[in-house]
Design a protein around this motif. Structure first.
Motif, PDB file in Angstrom:
ATOM      1  N   ARG A  53     -11.359  25.565  -7.152  1.00 35.80           N
ATOM      2  CA  ARG A  53     -12.660  25.981  -6.604  1.00 35.80           C
ATOM      3  C   ARG A  53     -13.689  25.958  -7.718  1.00 35.80           C
ATOM      4  NH1 ARG A  53     -13.054  29.402  -2.050  1.00 35.80           N
ATOM      5  NH2 ARG A  53     -11.135  29.346  -0.845  1.00 35.80           N
ATOM      6  N   CYS A  54     -14.936  25.766  -7.340  1.00 38.57           N
ATOM      7  CA  CYS A  54     -16.012  25.797  -8.321  1.00 38.57           C
ATOM      8  C   CYS A  54     -16.122  27.211  -8.905  1.00 38.57           C
ATOM      9  CB  CYS A  54     -17.331  25.401  -7.656  1.00 38.57           C
ATOM     10  SG  CYS A  54     -18.750  25.646  -8.736  1.00 38.57           S
ATOM     11  N   PRO A  55     -16.056  27.347 -10.234  1.00 40.42           N
ATOM     12  CA  PRO A  55     -16.123  28.690 -10.835  1.00 40.42           C
ATOM     13  C   PRO A  55     -17.507  29.308 -10.692  1.00 40.42           C
ATOM     14  CG  PRO A  55     -15.899  27.015 -12.561  1.00 40.42           C
ATOM     15  CD  PRO A  55     -15.845  26.299 -11.231  1.00 40.42           C
ATOM     16  N   ARG A  56     -18.506  28.481 -10.376  1.00 42.29           N
ATOM     17  CA  ARG A  56     -19.861  28.997 -10.251  1.00 42.29           C
ATOM     18  C   ARG A  56     -20.153  29.494  -8.843  1.00 42.29           C
ATOM     19  NH1 ARG A  56     -24.559  24.977 -12.060  1.00 42.29           N
ATOM     20  NH2 ARG A  56     -24.255  25.333 -14.293  1.00 42.29           N
ATOM     21  N   CYS A  57     -19.805  28.702  -7.831  1.00 34.57           N
ATOM     22  CA  CYS A  57     -20.183  29.087  -6.462  1.00 34.57           C
ATOM     23  C   CYS A  57     -18.984  29.281  -5.534  1.00 34.57           C
ATOM     24  CB  CYS A  57     -21.157  28.070  -5.865  1.00 34.57           C
ATOM     25  SG  CYS A  57     -20.401  26.490  -5.462  1.00 34.57           S
ATOM     26  N   GLY A  58     -17.782  29.028  -6.012  1.00 28.56           N
ATOM     27  CA  GLY A  58     -16.602  29.269  -5.180  1.00 28.56           C
ATOM     28  C   GLY A  58     -16.288  28.159  -4.182  1.00 28.56           C
ATOM     29  N   GLN A  73     -16.011  18.185 -10.229  1.00 27.96           N
ATOM     30  CA  GLN A  73     -17.448  18.257  -9.986  1.00 27.96           C
ATOM     31  C   GLN A  73     -17.705  18.947  -8.658  1.00 27.96           C
ATOM     32  OE1 GLN A  73     -19.933  15.146 -11.342  1.00 27.96           O
ATOM     33  NE2 GLN A  73     -21.104  15.036  -9.439  1.00 27.96           N
ATOM     34  N   CYS A  74     -18.683  19.872  -8.699  1.00 27.09           N
ATOM     35  CA  CYS A  74     -19.104  20.558  -7.478  1.00 27.09           C
ATOM     36  C   CYS A  74     -20.489  20.047  -7.137  1.00 27.09           C
ATOM     37  CB  CYS A  74     -19.133  22.068  -7.708  1.00 27.09           C
ATOM     38  SG  CYS A  74     -19.894  22.974  -6.338  1.00 27.09           S
ATOM     39  N   GLU A  75     -20.691  19.686  -5.890  1.00 32.61           N
ATOM     40  CA  GLU A  75     -22.005  19.163  -5.525  1.00 32.61           C
ATOM     41  C   GLU A  75     -22.800  20.151  -4.693  1.00 32.61           C
ATOM     42  OE1 GLU A  75     -21.339  15.035  -4.336  1.00 32.61           O
ATOM     43  OE2 GLU A  75     -21.171  14.705  -6.519  1.00 32.61           O
ATOM     44  N   LYS A  76     -22.319  21.365  -4.639  1.00 26.19           N
ATOM     45  CA  LYS A  76     -22.968  22.366  -3.805  1.00 26.19           C
ATOM     46  C   LYS A  76     -23.982  23.192  -4.607  1.00 26.19           C
ATOM     47  CE  LYS A  76     -21.483  25.499  -0.151  1.00 26.19           C
ATOM     48  NZ  LYS A  76     -20.344  26.334   0.276  1.00 26.19           N
ATOM     49  N   CYS A  77     -23.655  23.484  -5.874  1.00 23.80           N
ATOM     50  CA  CYS A  77     -24.481  24.452  -6.602  1.00 23.80           C
ATOM     51  C   CYS A  77     -25.401  23.810  -7.638  1.00 23.80           C
ATOM     52  CB  CYS A  77     -23.603  25.531  -7.230  1.00 23.80           C
ATOM     53  SG  CYS A  77     -22.413  24.927  -8.416  1.00 23.80           S
ATOM     54  N   ALA A  78     -25.427  22.489  -7.711  1.00 24.97           N
ATOM     55  CA  ALA A  78     -26.368  21.831  -8.628  1.00 24.97           C
ATOM     56  C   ALA A  78     -26.776  20.499  -8.005  1.00 24.97           C
ATOM     57  CB  ALA A  78     -25.716  21.599  -9.987  1.00 24.97           C
TER      58      ALA A  78
HETATM   59 ZN   LIG Z   1     -20.438  25.031  -7.322  1.00 24.33          ZN
END
Ligand SMILES: [Zn+2]
Length: 312
Positions: A53-58, A73-78
């Protein structure tokens, strides 16, 4: 080792085997020297048992970065995508020590019942400086601080004084007292549930107000018995079923009423303080308390090492 190269479903489903107290040999076997993937695979499985899971937004819908191993890579929080590695957001981030060395230090700390000094860590790990060992162990101790819960059943409360060894002092600074204000010792209060967990905390001063605050924060009102000694700081806890033994008249056990369990914890802690941490500074006392508390509370945990790693 080949299997660890795949970061897909097969590796994801493979959970590291829990071992209560790994031996040196088991550790070496699990994390062979030169194998950078083994500790990373272990960390990923412990941090994200349900998948990365993204450590920033879960966000659980993260993408593997094909060009960089152990990165996602997370594309939700950036807007441009947030890239992170397996150590992002852990105490292992932003250090020049490989993960395997961190694991080794955690392992050394958990397997020594009385604690291991930073000097011993420095020697055993071959670190160039004492500060490196000290910084690492303090970060680990801080990570092991457990979330606050409330104790139930039969609970014992007791306070003690730690550190500031009298016989190390200059003769005119000797106090001749075993504890109390002006002795240079640090007061600690603890509550332990019989056959359960301990919660200990460093106090500024042993006052009724501080003690009552600690008890109300750590002990459920539904306890069947709250056992204390005859110290007057416990007099105001009228809403609890308090029973005390009168140490002043050498009374130590009256049926279920005694404070032997918490005193057992103090003795482990003090042996650690006196025997291992010769210069345990009062400033860092809460971190040492956290370390001893963690070891005590995980004494029956089948996966003590894994629990510690997931807290880091
Ligand atoms: Zn994220």
């Amino acid at each position: 080792m080949a299997i660890l190269r795949f970061q897909g479903v097969a590796a994801m489903a493979k959970r590291p085997k829990p071992v209560h107290q790994m031996t040196e040999a088991q550790f070496e076997n699990m994390f062979p020297i030169g194998d950078d993937d083994a500790p990373k695979a272990y960390l990923r499985a412990r941090r994200w048992p349900e998948g990365v899971r993204c450590p920033r937004c879960g966000n659980p819908a993260v993408y593997d970065l094909p060009s960089r191993k152990w990165h996602w890579q997370c594309e939700k929080c950036a807007p441009d995508g947030y890239r992170f590695s397996v150590i992002a957001g852990t105490i292992f981030e932003n250090t020049n020590k490989p993960l395997r060395q961190w694991f080794k230090v955690v392992h050394l700390m958990l397997t020594s019942k009385k604690g291991i000094s930073s000097l011993q860590i420095q020697r055993q790990m071959g670190f160039g400086s004492y500060e490196t060992a000290l910084n690492m162990t303090h970060k680990i101790r801080a990570a092991l601080i457990e979330p606050q819960t409330k104790l139930g059943g039969i609970v014992e409360i007791d306070e003690t004084w730690v550190g500031g060894k009298d016989h190390n002092r200059h003769w005119d600074k000797k106090t001749g007292k075993s504890g109390g204000a002006g002795t240079g010792k640090t007061p600690i209060i603890g509550a332990v549930q019989r056959k359960g967990n301990v919660i200990a905390r460093v106090l500024d001063h042993v006052t009724k107000i501080n003690v009552e605050k600690f008890v109300r924060e750590t002990v459920s009102h539904k306890v069947s018995l709250l056992a204390t000694d005859d110290h007057q700081v416990y007099d105001g806890l009228k809403e609890y079923p308090v029973k005390s033994v009168r140490h002043k008249i050498n009374q130590y056990v009256v049926g279920a009423v005694h404070t032997n369990t918490i005193e057992g914890f103090w003795s482990i802690f003090k042996r650690g303080v006196v025997g291992t941490f010769h210069k345990m500074s009062a400033k860092y006392m809460p971190l040492y308390v956290a370390e001893f508390q963690f070891r005590y509370n995980n004494r029956f945990n089948p996966d003590m090492f894994g629990t510690a790693i997931s807290a880091c």
